[in-house]
Design a protein around this motif. Structure first.
Motif, mmCIF file in Angstrom:
data_model
loop_
_atom_site.group_PDB
_atom_site.id
_atom_site.type_symbol
_atom_site.label_atom_id
_atom_site.label_comp_id
_atom_site.label_asym_id
_atom_site.label_seq_id
_atom_site.Cartn_x
_atom_site.Cartn_y
_atom_site.Cartn_z
ATOM 1 N N MET A 1 42.859 65.631 41.290
ATOM 2 C CA MET A 1 44.157 64.891 40.790
ATOM 3 C C MET A 1 43.753 64.404 39.551
ATOM 4 S SD MET A 1 46.478 61.688 42.340
ATOM 5 C CE MET A 1 47.437 60.967 41.267
ATOM 6 N N ALA A 2 44.427 64.648 38.429
ATOM 7 C CA ALA A 2 44.411 64.017 37.209
ATOM 8 C C ALA A 2 45.767 63.515 36.625
ATOM 9 C CB ALA A 2 43.705 65.287 36.161
ATOM 10 N N VAL A 3 45.826 62.639 35.556
ATOM 11 C CA VAL A 3 46.811 61.904 35.173
ATOM 12 C C VAL A 3 46.528 61.996 33.710
ATOM 13 C CG1 VAL A 3 48.307 60.093 35.116
ATOM 14 C CG2 VAL A 3 47.122 60.625 37.067
ATOM 15 N N TRP A 4 47.822 62.207 32.860
ATOM 16 C CA TRP A 4 47.846 61.820 31.273
ATOM 17 C C TRP A 4 48.607 60.957 31.104
ATOM 18 C CZ3 TRP A 4 46.534 66.431 33.635
ATOM 19 C CH2 TRP A 4 45.267 67.304 33.038
ATOM 20 N N GLY A 5 48.232 59.946 30.251
ATOM 21 C CA GLY A 5 49.118 58.874 29.878
ATOM 22 C C GLY A 5 49.165 57.513 30.562
ATOM 23 N N ILE A 6 48.296 57.612 31.877
ATOM 24 C CA ILE A 6 48.226 56.639 32.452
ATOM 25 C C ILE A 6 47.565 55.244 31.809
ATOM 26 C CG2 ILE A 6 45.811 57.286 33.639
ATOM 27 C CD1 ILE A 6 47.132 56.061 36.328
ATOM 28 N N LEU A 7 46.510 55.529 30.956
ATOM 29 C CA LEU A 7 45.960 54.561 30.192
ATOM 30 C C LEU A 7 46.435 53.997 29.054
ATOM 31 C CD1 LEU A 7 42.328 55.748 30.390
ATOM 32 C CD2 LEU A 7 43.628 54.222 31.871
ATOM 33 N N ARG A 8 47.785 54.566 28.668
ATOM 34 C CA ARG A 8 48.501 54.419 27.529
ATOM 35 C C ARG A 8 49.251 52.830 27.812
ATOM 36 N NH1 ARG A 8 50.233 57.261 23.388
ATOM 37 N NH2 ARG A 8 50.316 59.318 24.774
ATOM 38 N N ASP A 9 48.847 51.643 27.029
ATOM 39 C CA ASP A 9 49.108 50.595 27.149
ATOM 40 C C ASP A 9 50.734 50.496 26.504
ATOM 41 O OD1 ASP A 9 49.818 47.765 27.476
ATOM 42 O OD2 ASP A 9 47.987 47.138 26.247
ATOM 43 N N GLU A 10 51.807 50.812 27.096
ATOM 44 C CA GLU A 10 52.997 50.878 26.470
ATOM 45 C C GLU A 10 54.186 50.320 27.446
ATOM 46 O OE1 GLU A 10 55.325 54.122 23.755
ATOM 47 O OE2 GLU A 10 54.811 54.841 25.622
ATOM 48 N N SER A 11 54.802 49.422 26.989
ATOM 49 C CA SER A 11 55.894 48.707 27.847
ATOM 50 C C SER A 11 57.162 49.301 27.588
ATOM 51 C CB SER A 11 56.142 47.374 27.266
ATOM 52 O OG SER A 11 57.071 46.470 27.895
ATOM 53 N N LEU A 12 57.811 49.346 28.994
ATOM 54 C CA LEU A 12 59.223 49.802 29.066
ATOM 55 C C LEU A 12 60.058 48.906 28.902
ATOM 56 C CD1 LEU A 12 58.740 52.145 32.072
ATOM 57 C CD2 LEU A 12 58.544 52.878 29.781
ATOM 58 N N ASP A 13 59.908 47.838 28.417
ATOM 59 C CA ASP A 13 61.105 46.600 28.278
ATOM 60 C C ASP A 13 62.129 46.876 27.334
ATOM 61 O OD1 ASP A 13 59.375 45.080 30.224
ATOM 62 O OD2 ASP A 13 58.408 44.156 28.333
ATOM 63 N N PHE A 14 61.879 47.967 26.585
ATOM 64 C CA PHE A 14 63.034 48.213 25.664
ATOM 65 C C PHE A 14 64.097 49.036 26.434
ATOM 66 C CE2 PHE A 14 60.645 52.239 26.367
ATOM 67 C CZ PHE A 14 61.582 53.174 26.558
ATOM 68 N N MET B 1 38.273 49.306 44.965
ATOM 69 C CA MET B 1 39.607 49.286 44.263
ATOM 70 C C MET B 1 39.430 50.437 43.407
ATOM 71 S SD MET B 1 39.847 45.590 42.415
ATOM 72 C CE MET B 1 39.682 44.015 43.431
ATOM 73 N N GLU B 2 40.657 50.961 43.230
ATOM 74 C CA GLU B 2 41.032 52.365 42.345
ATOM 75 C C GLU B 2 42.127 51.983 41.342
ATOM 76 O OE1 GLU B 2 40.671 56.741 43.898
ATOM 77 O OE2 GLU B 2 42.236 55.873 44.905
ATOM 78 N N TYR B 3 42.012 52.547 40.185
ATOM 79 C CA TYR B 3 43.062 52.784 39.372
ATOM 80 C C TYR B 3 43.902 53.859 39.462
ATOM 81 C CZ TYR B 3 45.874 51.379 34.918
ATOM 82 O OH TYR B 3 46.761 51.228 34.309
ATOM 83 N N THR B 4 44.893 53.963 39.962
ATOM 84 C CA THR B 4 45.743 55.190 40.345
ATOM 85 C C THR B 4 47.395 55.045 40.062
ATOM 86 O OG1 THR B 4 45.819 56.906 42.061
ATOM 87 C CG2 THR B 4 46.010 54.490 42.930
ATOM 88 N N SER B 5 47.856 56.108 40.655
ATOM 89 C CA SER B 5 49.439 56.105 40.422
ATOM 90 C C SER B 5 50.055 56.513 41.542
ATOM 91 C CB SER B 5 49.759 57.059 39.358
ATOM 92 O OG SER B 5 49.455 58.222 39.486
ATOM 93 N N ILE B 6 51.258 56.016 41.839
ATOM 94 C CA ILE B 6 51.708 56.324 43.459
ATOM 95 C C ILE B 6 53.164 56.382 43.095
ATOM 96 C CG2 ILE B 6 50.139 55.407 44.846
ATOM 97 C CD1 ILE B 6 51.859 52.939 45.061
ATOM 98 N N GLY B 7 53.812 57.315 44.035
ATOM 99 C CA GLY B 7 55.470 57.452 43.709
ATOM 100 C C GLY B 7 55.949 58.933 44.116
ATOM 101 N N ASP B 8 57.211 58.840 43.809
ATOM 102 C CA ASP B 8 57.729 60.336 44.046
ATOM 103 C C ASP B 8 57.198 61.288 43.049
ATOM 104 O OD1 ASP B 8 59.135 59.562 46.338
ATOM 105 O OD2 ASP B 8 60.972 59.089 45.131
ATOM 106 N N ALA B 9 57.019 60.823 41.802
ATOM 107 C CA ALA B 9 56.576 61.796 40.704
ATOM 108 C C ALA B 9 55.085 62.481 41.034
ATOM 109 C CB ALA B 9 56.479 61.123 39.620
#
Length: 728
Positions: A480-493, A580-588
Motif C-alpha cells: 500500500m502506497a499513498v501520494w499526497g499524504i505528507l502534503r501540508d495543505e488545509s481544506l479550509d478554503f 503508532m502508524e501514520y496512515t489513511s483510512i476511508g472509502d477512497a
C-alpha cells in the motif's frame, strides 16, 4: 510517546538555535588565553614588584652613600682649603714687616698650587674694618676677566655675614652672580692679636666639582644656611643666585631636622621641565640630606625614580610585550588546534545532525567521522554513527518518508481530511507460490520466501520513492502506497463563501496539487511494470544459475495487479502508545484496494478509477473532450488508457468504469531511475514495458505480460465487494 508529545515537536524544534554564536574553539581559546594572560601577567607583576623594590632599595642605599660621600669629600676639601690658607696667613704673620718680599713670594707659591682660589681676605668690623687685608689671586681675576674690586662690593653686600663670621660662625656665601663665574666664599672666624675677625676664602667651584664629580644618575647640590644655592651641576642656576628655599627636598629636610628626626632620605615630587616649550611635569625623586658642620652647608643628593626604575619598567614593558606575543600565539595555536582537532569534527557532527533533521538517515558525511580517536570526540563520532545507523534501520521498519517528514517538521500529526491518491498492489497466485516454496524447501521456506519478497518489494519501493510517493504498509505480498499524504495543505478554503475571490484561486491550486500527486502515482506505478519485467528476467537468470545445486534455489516468475484511486481520506496518527502508524483510512482507500483486486477479472496490470481518470483526462489523456490534444508542457506525462467495458455501481457514486493504463509514451525509464542511481542503464529487453517503445493498447500489454484476454461478458466484479454491482 503520547500524541500530545508528538504535537509539541514543532514547538521544541523552533527553539533550536542552529547558528553557533560562540564556537567551542573560540571559548577554548579565550579560556586558555586568559589563563596564559593572567599567569604571565602575574609573573610580570610580581617580577616587576620585587625587582622594583630591590632596585629601589639599592638606589636608596646608593643615593645615601653618594650623599654621605659627597658631604665628606666637600667638607674635607673645605677644611683642606682652610688649613692651607691659615698656614699661609701664619707664615705671613711670622715674617711680619721684616721681609715683605718673602711674604709676597709665599703668596705666589700658594696661588701656583691653589690656582682655583680667587682671593683671601681678612675682614673685621668697626675700628678693625680699616685694617682689612686683601690677598687677591691676580691671575684668577685676569683669566676670568673679573675686576678685583668686585670683592669689596661682594663683602659690602654680605656685611651681615661678615659680622656673623667675626662673631665665631663659619658661613658660606655665593659670589657667583656678581663674578659671572661659579665660585664660593666661605667666611671662617679668624683671631689675630686678640681681634675677632673673619677670613673670607673665595675659590672656584671647579674644586668642588672635581671633588663631587659628575654623576649622570644622582644630582648633588650644596646650599648654605639661608638656602642659597652654592653648588649645582647646572652652573647656570648658581650664576643666577637661585634660592632653594621652596625646593621640596629642602623644605622636608629642614622640617625633619627641626623635629629632631634623623631620617636623611625621603621621596618627594618636584616640577620638571621635560621638553623646552612644554609645560613642566611632576616627577618623583629620592632625596638624601647631609650637613657639613663647617659652614653649616647642606649637601643634598637627588635621583629620579623614573631613572632608578627605568630598567625595571623597561623589563616590565618587555615582559608585557612577551606576554602579549605569547598570548596571541597561544590564541592562534589554540584556534588552529580547536579548528583542526575539535571544531571541524564538531561541524561534521552538526552537519550529520542537520542531515538527520532534513530526513537524510544515511548521510555521506558519516564516512568522514573519525571513530579511531581515543578521546571524547571519537566516542561521540561512534555514537553518532550508531545512532544514524539505528535511525536509518528504524525508518525502514516504520515508514521512511513519514520519518523524514517528522525530522523535517513537515508533517501535522493531528488527523486531517486530505485528497490523496492511494495505491495497492498484489502478486497474482501468491498462495500457490508460497506453497511451492514450502513443498521444496520445507523448514527453509520462510528464508527463501522472504528473500524473494525482499527482492521484489525493494524494486517496487524504489519506484514509489522516486515518484515522491510514500509506502504506507506491507501486508504479506501486498503493498500500500499513498501520494499526497505528507502534503501540508488545509481544506479550509472550502468553507469560504463562493463570493470570496480567494476561494477559486485556493481551490484551483489544491486541484493542481492533487493532479500532481495522481500523475506521480501513475508514473511510479508504470515504472513498476519495467521493474517487474526486470525482476522476472533476473529471477530467471538466478534460477538457472542455481539449477544444478542439490537443493536448487529459485525465484518465481510473477505477475502483479496495481490499483489507483484518488479521493478524500482521513490521514493521521493511528494506534496506541505502544504502536503508532501514520496512515489513511476511508472509502477512497477501500475503493483503491477493490480496484487492485479487479485487475484479474479485467485482464490488466494497472487500473485507475473513474475519479482518477476524471482528474487527469483534460490535461494528460487524449479524449474526444479535449479533441485528442493535450498541452505541450504535459506531453512528457501523457497517459494512454482504455476504459474497461464493464459498467458497475459504486455505493454513493453511481455507475462507474475502471480504466486500464496502457502506457506513458513520454516516460523515460533511464531519466526516472537515475534520480536514485546516476549510473543506471535501462535493460534493452525490458525497455519495451513503457515509454516511446512501449505498448499502445491493452491487448499489447496483455500479450507482453502474458495476461489472458478476458471474456467481459462473463466478468463479475461483484464477487468480492457488495459495493460494486454489474449492470447486465
Amino acid at each position: 510517546m503520547k500524541r500530545s508529545d508528538i504535537v509539541k515537536v514543532d514547538e521544541q524544534k523552533s527553539q533550536i538555535v542552529k547558528k553557533v554564536k560562540f564556537p567551542l574553539g573560540v571559548k577554548l581559546a579565550i579560556i586558555i588565553g586568559l589563563i596564559v594572560l593572567i599567569s604571565l601577567g602575574m609573573v610580570t607583576f610580581f617580577n616587576s614588584y620585587f625587582s622594583g623594590r630591590d632596585v629601589r632599595r639599592t638606589a636608596e642605599a646608593s643615593n645615601l652613600s653618594v650623599n654621605s660621600r659627597s658631604a665628606k669629600m666637600a667638607e674635607n676639601e673645605i677644611l683642606r682649603m682652610r688649613s692651607s690658607v691659615f698656614q699661609l696667613l701664619d707664615l705671613m704673620n711670622a715674617t711680619g714687616n721684616a721681609s715683605i718680599a718673602l711674604a709676597r713670594q709665599a703668596q705666589i707659591f700658594f696661588y701656583e698650587r691653589n690656582a682655583d682660589v680667587a682671593s683671601i681676605n681678612i675682614l673685621g668690623t668697626g675700628d678693625i674694618e680699616n685694617r682689612n687685608v686683601n690677598i687677591p689671586n691676580e691671575q684668577f681675576f685676569i683669566e676670568n676677566e673679573i675686576e678685583s674690586s668686585l670683592m669689596q662690593t661682594f663683602f659690602a653686600q654680605n656685611a651681615e655675614t661678615v659680622i656673623r663670621s667675626c662673631n665665631g660662625e663659619t658661613v658660606a656665601a655665593n659670589p657667583s652672580p656678581l663674578f659671572g663665574v661659579p665660585a664660593i666664599t666661605i667666611f671662617f672666624p679668624y683671631k689675630e692679636n686678640g681681634l675677632d675677625q673673619a677670613c673670607a676664602i673665595t675659590f672656584s667651584l671647579e674644586t668642588i666639582s672635581e671633588v663631587l664629580g659628575i654623576d649622570t644618575m644622582n644630582t648633588t647640590f650644596l646650599i648654605n644656611d639661608s638656602s642659597d644655592l652654592l653648588f649645582h651641576p647646572d652652573s647656570e642656576r648658581v650664576l643666577r643666585g637661585e634660592s632653594m628655599e621652596s625646593h621640596p627636598l629642602v623644605s622636608m629636610m629642614k622640617s625633619t631636622v627641626q623635629s629632631g628626626l634623623e631620617t636623611k632620605q625621603v621621596q618627594f615630587e618636584d616640577e620638571v621641565q621635560v621638553e623646552e616649550g612644554k609645560p613642566s611635569e611632576k616627577q618623583k625623586f629620592l632625596g638624601a640630606y647631609s650637613r657639613i658642620e663647617t659652614g653649616d652647608i647642606g649637601v643634598y643628593t637627588t635621583v629620579p625614580l623614573d631613572y632608578i626604575l627605568g630598567g625595571v619598567r623597561a623589563t616590565r614593558r618587555n615582559n608585557i610585550y612577551i606576554t602579549l606575543i605569547v598570548f596571541f600565539l597561544s590564541i592562534i595555536v589554540i584556534l588552529l588546534f580547536a579548528r583542526l582537532a575539535i571544531s571541524r569534527h564538531l561541524r561534521r557532527l552538526t552537519n550529520s545532525a542537520d542531515e538527520i533533521q532534513n530526513g537524510n538517515f544515511a548521510p555521506t558525511i558519516l564516512s568522514r567521522l573519525n571513530t579511531r580517536r581515543k578521546d571524547e570526540i571519537g566516542v561521540l563520532n561512534q555514537a553518532t554513527k550508531n545512532e544514524i545507523g539505528f535511525l536509518n534501520t528504524f525508518s525502514k521498519f516504520t515508514n521512511k518518508n513519514v520519518a523524514k517528514a517528522i525530522a523535517r517538521n513537515e508533517i501535522d500529526f493531528s488527523p486531517h481530511l486530505k485528497d490523496i491518491t492511494i495505491f495497492f498492489s498484489d502478486i497474482r497466485g501468491f498462495t500457490a507460490i508460497s506453497d511451492g516454496f514450502k513443498q521444496k524447501f520445507q523448514e527453509n521456506s520462510p528464508k527463501e520466501i522472504i528473500g524473494f519478497l525482499n527482492d521484489y518489494m525493494g524494486r517496487m519501493v524504489e519506484c514509489v520513492t522516486l515518484s515522491h510517493g510514500n509506502i504506507d504498509k506491507f501486508e504479506g505480498d501486498a503493498v500500500m502506497a499513498v501520494w499526497g499524504i505528507l502534503r501540508d495543505e488545509s481544506l479550509d478554503f472550502e468553507l469560504l463563501p463562493d463570493s470570496d475571490p480567494n476561494k477559486k484561486q485556493l481551490e484551483e491550486r489544491h486541484k493542481q496539487h492533487v493532479r500532481e500527486d495522481a500523475i506521480n502515482a501513475v508514473r511510479g506505478t508504470i515504472a513498476m511494470r519495467y521493474a517487474l519485467m526486470k525482476y522476472n528476467k533476473d529471477a530467471e537468470a538466478f534460477t538457472k544459475a542455481h539449477e544444478n545445486e542439490p537443493l536448487a534455489t529459485y525465484k518465481p516468475h510473477i505477475r502483479i495487479g496495481c490499483g489507483l484511486n484518488t479521493g478524500r481520506a482521513t490521514c493521521g496518527i493511528m494506534g496506541g502508545q505502544d504502536k503508532m502508524e501514520y496512515t489513511s483510512i476511508g472509502d477512497a482507500v477501500n475503493f483503491a484496494s477493490r480496484t487492485e483486486s479487479s485487475n484479474k477479472p479485467c485482464g490488466t496490470d494497472i487500473l485507475i478509477t473513474e475519479d482518477t481518470y476524471q482528474l487527469l483526462r483534460n490535461d494528460y489523456i487524449r479524449t474526444e473532450d479535449n479533441n485528442f490534444t493535450i498541452p505541450q508542457e504535459n506531453l512528457a506525462n501523457e497517459i494512454v488508457v482504455e476504459r474497461i467495458p464493464v459498467e458497475f455501481e459504486v455505493k454513493g457514486k453511481g455507475a462507474q468504469h475502471f480504466y486500464g493504463v496502457v502506457n506513458m509514451p513520454g516516460f523515460s525509464i533511464e531519466e526516472f531511475f537515475r534520480q536514485g542511481n546516476k549510473d543506471f542503464k535501462a535493460d534493452p529487453d525490458c525497455i519495451k514495458a513503457v515509454g516511446p517503445t512501449g505498448p499502445k493498447t491493452l491487448n499489447e500489454v496483455r500479450n507482453m505480460l502474458g495476461i489472458p484476454i478476458p471474456d467481459f461478458e462473463k466478468v463479475n466484479l461483484n464477487e468480492e465487494e457488495n459495493k460494486i454491482q454489474v449492470k447486465q
